[in-house]
Design an enzyme around this catalytic site. Structure first.
Site, short mmCIF file in Angstrom:
data_model
loop_
_atom_site.label_atom_id
_atom_site.label_comp_id
_atom_site.label_asym_id
_atom_site.label_seq_id
_atom_site.Cartn_x
_atom_site.Cartn_y
_atom_site.Cartn_z
N GLU A 202 0.85 -1.21 0.00
CA GLU A 202 0.00 0.00 0.00
C GLU A 202 0.88 1.26 0.00
O GLU A 202 0.73 2.14 0.85
CB GLU A 202 -0.99 -0.01 1.17
CG GLU A 202 -1.93 -1.19 1.09
CD GLU A 202 -3.14 -1.13 2.03
OE1 GLU A 202 -3.24 -0.21 2.85
OE2 GLU A 202 -4.02 -2.01 1.89
N GLU A 336 -4.73 -8.77 -0.22
CA GLU A 336 -5.48 -8.45 1.01
C GLU A 336 -6.94 -8.37 0.63
O GLU A 336 -7.33 -7.52 -0.19
CB GLU A 336 -5.00 -7.14 1.63
CG GLU A 336 -3.69 -7.29 2.38
CD GLU A 336 -3.29 -6.05 3.17
OE1 GLU A 336 -4.17 -5.34 3.69
OE2 GLU A 336 -2.07 -5.79 3.25
#
Ligand code: AHR
Length: 534
Positions: A202, A336
């Protein structure tokens, strides 16, 4: 008088009986029937076993207590890793475990977790002490004990290319370098296999708030210098490098995918990648998350509607990837995903503890089916997370352990690992609650490596039974059998005191007029295979 009253009683009984028969009749005729055709003549791609991957971050009780109790613990363990958890995970045939994060990975410095440990902090997740007692060797041992493979997340946010390159040299070289000798001194002379590394996590957010262009520069540098030296991984078994990908479907995310993929298409020899990640949690309102227990049918429907957005997300980003990579060399890795609810009352909010209900089981099945339908591009996925965090497989409380409904789904799907996707057609019908309309039924089919046909059938509807009539051309079986998972209510969970409320039951399915008949309970996940009963 006596006579007439008994006549009246008899008449009333007949009427009651009649109405019972009528209502039974109505129930039978109200049972929804769905025709499903399996087309074995058009096999699709392999459903990569890596879509059943797991994620273990240093977060709350995910690693410490969930996996690691230390060798001196009273909880039975092997070299500090709890035995009950290892036994449960072996059954899932976990293909890979992503570690050490998550956001944690971009603050992780591997040297603090080898040899003499450095005690530090975990600012992302509750600001607690990070003892670093579970480090590189302990993780490798854990992965080995459960029979899985490694997916390492490399620190790009606060690390350096040199730090990452040295970690890989430490792990993988067979030559007698100083780092290899240090690895041997720490108990592992033989180089480790590292099949997958993630270059950052991220990076558009907790990983450093980078623009796509800035991240691209990091990617090209890390991709160049993070080398795997293991002699056994120089041929077909090369390490896969996964770049940070998008976190949604809006413009800024499509721009991210476009930037990375466009650069990859025009890349020079000095860098490469084999996968692009995608993160997507099922959350309706980040500021006011849904409860994981004690909810009703409306919240059941809302969450399932939200989770189905995964389909659009994958379609959107696959289309961008197709522009630059029509041969689908780059995998989309949903590393994820899962439900993210409000923290369980009384828990540390930074520990992301939530319960896991039949709603999560249905949610898991719907997502796994989406990945399977996109098997040509989606060749990896990691549910968040393995133990005690978010949509976990397992929950522990000191020496106690319980398997969640999501664990059971992953177990039921084991036959789909590396199986060949087989197309199915069916009219899903609809289920409506509180103005939310969802497809009632979902299904996939696949042939395993032995040629055995498997079907997964999900009944999203929490009220109606569904009878599926499966049409399989050239059907060469006289029975079907498998397991089904359902629960008393939409929010049923397993607890330490009642661990089997949501647990799979065996089912058999008969073959009638050349069709397999499978009865699905409301809100259920079912996996069946065909066989020949004697
Ligand atoms: O899984 C919890 C967190 O969610 C991860 O650390 C991060 O990557 C994501 O935002």
């Amino acid at each position: 008088m006596v006579g007439s009253s008994s006549i009246l009683t008899k008449c009333a009984s007949i009427l009651i009986l009649g109405s019972m028969i009528l209502s039974l009749d109505l129930q039978v005729s109200a049972q929804v029937k769905v025709q499903l055709s399996v087309d074995t003549s058009k096999p699709g791609p392999k459903i990569d076993r890596n879509i059943f991957g797991q994620f273990a971050e240093h977060l709350g009780y995910g690693v410490y207590e969930g996996i690691w109790v230390g060798p001196d613990s009273k909880i039975p363990n092997t070299r500090g890793i709890r035995n009950d958890v290892v036994t449960a995970l072996k059954t899932l045939k976990v293909p890979n475990v992503r570690w050490p994060g998550g956001c944690f990975a971009d603050e992780y410095h591997w040297r603090k977790g080898i040899g003499t440990r450095t005690v530090t902090l975990n600012p992302n997740w509750g600001g607690v002490i990070e003892a670093n007692t579970f480090g590189t060797h302990e993780f490798m041992d854990f992965v080995d004990q459960i029979g899985s493979q490694v997916y390492l997340s490399i620190n790009v946010g606060s690390g350096t290319p040199q730090e990452a390159a040295e970690w890989l040299e430490y792990l993988t070289t067979a030559q007698p370098t100083t780092l290899a000798k240090e690895r041997a001194a720490n108990g592992h002379p033989v180089p480790y296999k590292i099949p997958m590394v993630g270059i950052g996590n991220e990076s558009w957010d907790c990983g450093g708030n980078m623009t796509p262009e800035y991240y691209l520069r990091q990617l090209t540098i890390y991709s160049r210098f993070v080398r795997n030296f293991n002699p056994a991984q120089q041929g077909n078994d090369q390490m896969q490098k996964i770049a940070v990908g998008p976190g949604g479907g809006e413009a800024r995310w499509t721009e991210w995918t476009d930037t990375i993929m466009k650069a990859w298409e025009k890349r020079q020899w000095s860098w490469d990648m084999q996968g692009l990640s995608l993160h997507n949690y099922t959350v309706i309102n980040w500021a006011n998350k849904f409860a994981s227990v004690g909810f009703g049918e409306k919240e059941y429907a809302q969450i399932l509607r939200e989770t189905l957005k995964m389909e659009d997300l994958i379609t959107t980003h696959s289309a961008i990837m197709d522009k630059y990579d029509p041969q689908k060399k780059i995998a989309l890795v949903v590393d994820e995903w899962g439900s993210w609810y409000a923290p369980s009352p009384g828990s540390n909010p930074g520990f992301l503890v939530q319960q896991n209900s039949i709603r999560d089981a249905v949610l898991a099945a719907l997502n796994l089916n989406i990945f399977a339908r996109h098997a040509d591009r989606v060749r990896g996925a990691n549910i968040a997370q393995l133990i005690n965090v978010l949509q976990a497989m397992i929950m522990t409380d000191k020496e106690k352990m319980v398997l969640t409904p999501t664990y059971h789904v992953f177990k039921m799907y084991v036959p789909f690992q590396d199986a060949t996707f087989i197309p199915v057609t069916f009219n899903a019908g609809t289920y409506t609650n509180s103005g939310i309309t969802l497809p009632r039924v979902d299904a996939i089919a696949a042939k395993d490596v032995t040629g055995k046909l498997w079907l997964e059938l999900t009944n999203v509807d929490p009220n109606e039974f569904v009878e599926i009539e499966v049409n399989i051309p050239g059907l060469n079986a006289n029975t079907g059998s498998g397991e089904t998972l359902t629960a008393p209510t939409v929010d049923s969970v397993n607890t330490f005191d009642a661990p089997n409320t949501v647990t799979p039951k065996p089912i058999t399915a008969k073959i009638q007029n050349g069709k397999l008949i499978v009865k699905l309970d409301p809100k259920s996940v079912t996996v069946v295979s065909l066989g020949n009963a004697k």
